[in-house]
Scaffold this active site. Sequence first.
Site, PDB file in Angstrom:
ATOM      1  N   ASP A 298       0.608  -1.064  -0.158  1.00  0.00           N
ATOM      2  CA  ASP A 298       0.154   0.558   0.014  1.00  0.00           C
ATOM      3  C   ASP A 298       0.765   1.087  -0.149  1.00  0.00           C
ATOM      4  OD1 ASP A 298      -3.223   1.041   0.524  1.00  0.00           O
ATOM      5  OD2 ASP A 298      -1.715   1.645   2.590  1.00  0.00           O
ATOM      6  N   GLU A 345       0.665  -0.903  -5.157  1.00  0.00           N
ATOM      7  CA  GLU A 345      -0.385   0.102  -5.587  1.00  0.00           C
ATOM      8  C   GLU A 345       0.296   1.233  -6.086  1.00  0.00           C
ATOM      9  OE1 GLU A 345      -1.596   3.287  -4.470  1.00  0.00           O
ATOM     10  OE2 GLU A 345      -1.629   2.253  -2.465  1.00  0.00           O
ATOM     11  N   ASP A 398     -10.988   1.750  -1.016  1.00  0.00           N
ATOM     12  CA  ASP A 398     -10.876   3.028  -0.821  1.00  0.00           C
ATOM     13  C   ASP A 398     -11.740   3.691  -1.376  1.00  0.00           C
ATOM     14  OD1 ASP A 398      -9.228   3.714   1.319  1.00  0.00           O
ATOM     15  OD2 ASP A 398      -7.769   3.686  -0.118  1.00  0.00           O
TER      16      ASP A 398
END
Length: 502
Positions: A298, A345, A398
Site C-alpha cells: 500500500d 499500489e 478506498d
Amino acid sequence: MAFPRSSGILLHPTSLPSRFGIGDLGLEAYKFIDFLAQSDQQLWQILPLGPTGYGNSPYMCYSSMAGNPLLISPEKLQTQGLLTDEDFANLPEFPVDRVDYERVIQAKMPMLHKACDRFQANASEVEKKQFSGFCDATASWLEDYALFMALHDTFGGTSWHTWEPEIAKAHPEAIEKWRQKLSAEIYFHQYLQFEFFRQWSELKQYANLHHIQIIGDIPIYVAHNSVDVWAHRDIFAIDEETGEAALMAGVPPDYFSADGQLWGNPVYKWEPLQQDNFRWWVQRFQATLDYVDIVRIDHFRAFESYWVVEQGETTAKNGKWIEAPGDAFFKVLKEKVGNLPIIAEDLGIITPEVEALRDRFEFPGMKILQFAFGGGPGNPYLPFNYGRNYVAYTGTHDNDTTVGWFNQLSPHEKDTLLLYLGSVSSDGIQWDLIRLALSSVANQAIIPVQDLLGLGTEARMNFPSKPEGNWEWRYRPDTLTGELSDRLKTLTYLYGRAPIRA
C-alpha cells in the site's frame, strides 16, 4: 515476478458472516473459499490482518506482524474443547450488515480469556510443545508485542508515549521489571497470537489446496501507537522529548481529498535503516510472506519518495517530498527472500521515477476502472491503455462501490461511460465494469465482493480521511449463491482467466 492470467475477489475477513458480530476464520471463511473455487477464481485479496486500534482501521494496527485476535473463531475453539455452548449462551444481538466493534470486543474478549485459561490448565504435552515452538519461532516480534499489549491494557489503552517515562522510552531495566510484573497478561497475548496463526494457517492451507492464492497487504507506514514504533524508535522520526511524531506521513491533495490526507504516522529514518541492511523491513516482509502468497504494498510510491508534514500541521497541504532508498531496499529484499511476489499500489501522484522503480523489479501496478472515465483517450486507467503487468480492479476498499460510484456521476460522466460501454446490461452497471476488468489485457483482475452483489454506497468499506464509521460492512449468510458463482465462472472462462486444468 510475473503472474499468470487469473482473477479473484477482494474481501476482508471481518466482512464475512458470523453470529459473533464480526467475520472470523471459521466455517464462513471456508465457505467463501469454496465459492471462489467453484467460480474458477484463483486469488483472494484481503486487507492487513493486524490488531486494529482507534478507528478499527487495518492500516493503523498495534503491530505490523501480529494478527487480529477478533478474527479468531470461537466455534473452532469450541471444537478444541476450549469453549462450550454455555459460553455462547448470552451473546448480544449484533447488527447483521455491519460490525459494531465495541460490542464485539465486549463479547469476544471474555471468551478468549476463558479459552486461554483452559488451554493453560489443560493443554496436552503436544499442544504445549506447539505453543512453545510458535513462541520461539516468532520471538523476534512476539516478545515485544505481547509486552506492549500487556502494557497497553495496564495503562488504560493510552498511547505508549504517555506511559511512565522509563517504560515509554523502553529502558532495559523497566522492560525487565514489567515483564515479570505482567507475566500472566503477556502469556494471554502470546496465546492469542498462537491461536490466530493456527487458525489462519489452516485456512490458508485450505485455500492453497483449492488452488487459490492469498494476496496480503503491507501498509507502507505503521501506526504511531504501535509496538513497532515503541520498540524501534531509532528508525522512526520521533520527537525524543515527547515521543510524538516529529515528521508525519500523508499525501498531498488528490482525487480523494482537497486537503490531502494527513495520516499522522511517523515517517521512517531511512539512513539508520539502510545502515542496518534494512533488517526491520526484511523481517516484516518475511513475517508477512509466512502467511500470504502475494503481497500488495500500500502506497508503494513512498519507497521512491514520500510526503512529509511537520508536527503541528492539521492538514497535509504543507509538506514536501523526500527521496527514499527503494532501489537499494528491494535489491536487499530480493537477496534475502528470492523472488518477490509483490503488487505495487501505484495510485495517486505517480512520477516517472516511481514507475521506473516499479518496472525495474517487474512489480505489477494497479488499474482502477472508476478512475478511467475522465480526461479523454489518454487516461491511463482506460483498458485500451493497459499493459499486461497490471492488476485491474473495478474499485478498491478506498472507492465507493461501482453502483454507488455510478449513481453519483455527473450526467456528462455517465454519458462518457455509457458511450464507452456501448450499452448497459439489464443486470446493472456493476456487471459491465466486472466484464471490462475481466476482459482487459491485465494479467490479474480483482473484483470487490460488493460489486459482485450489486450493492450501493451503504456497503462501502472506507471513506478516506473520515476517522470513524469505516471498515464495518458485512455480507449476509447465503448471499453468495450458486447462480452468482455460475455467472462469474462463465465470464472468467470467457476471458481466459480460468485455471488451466491438468
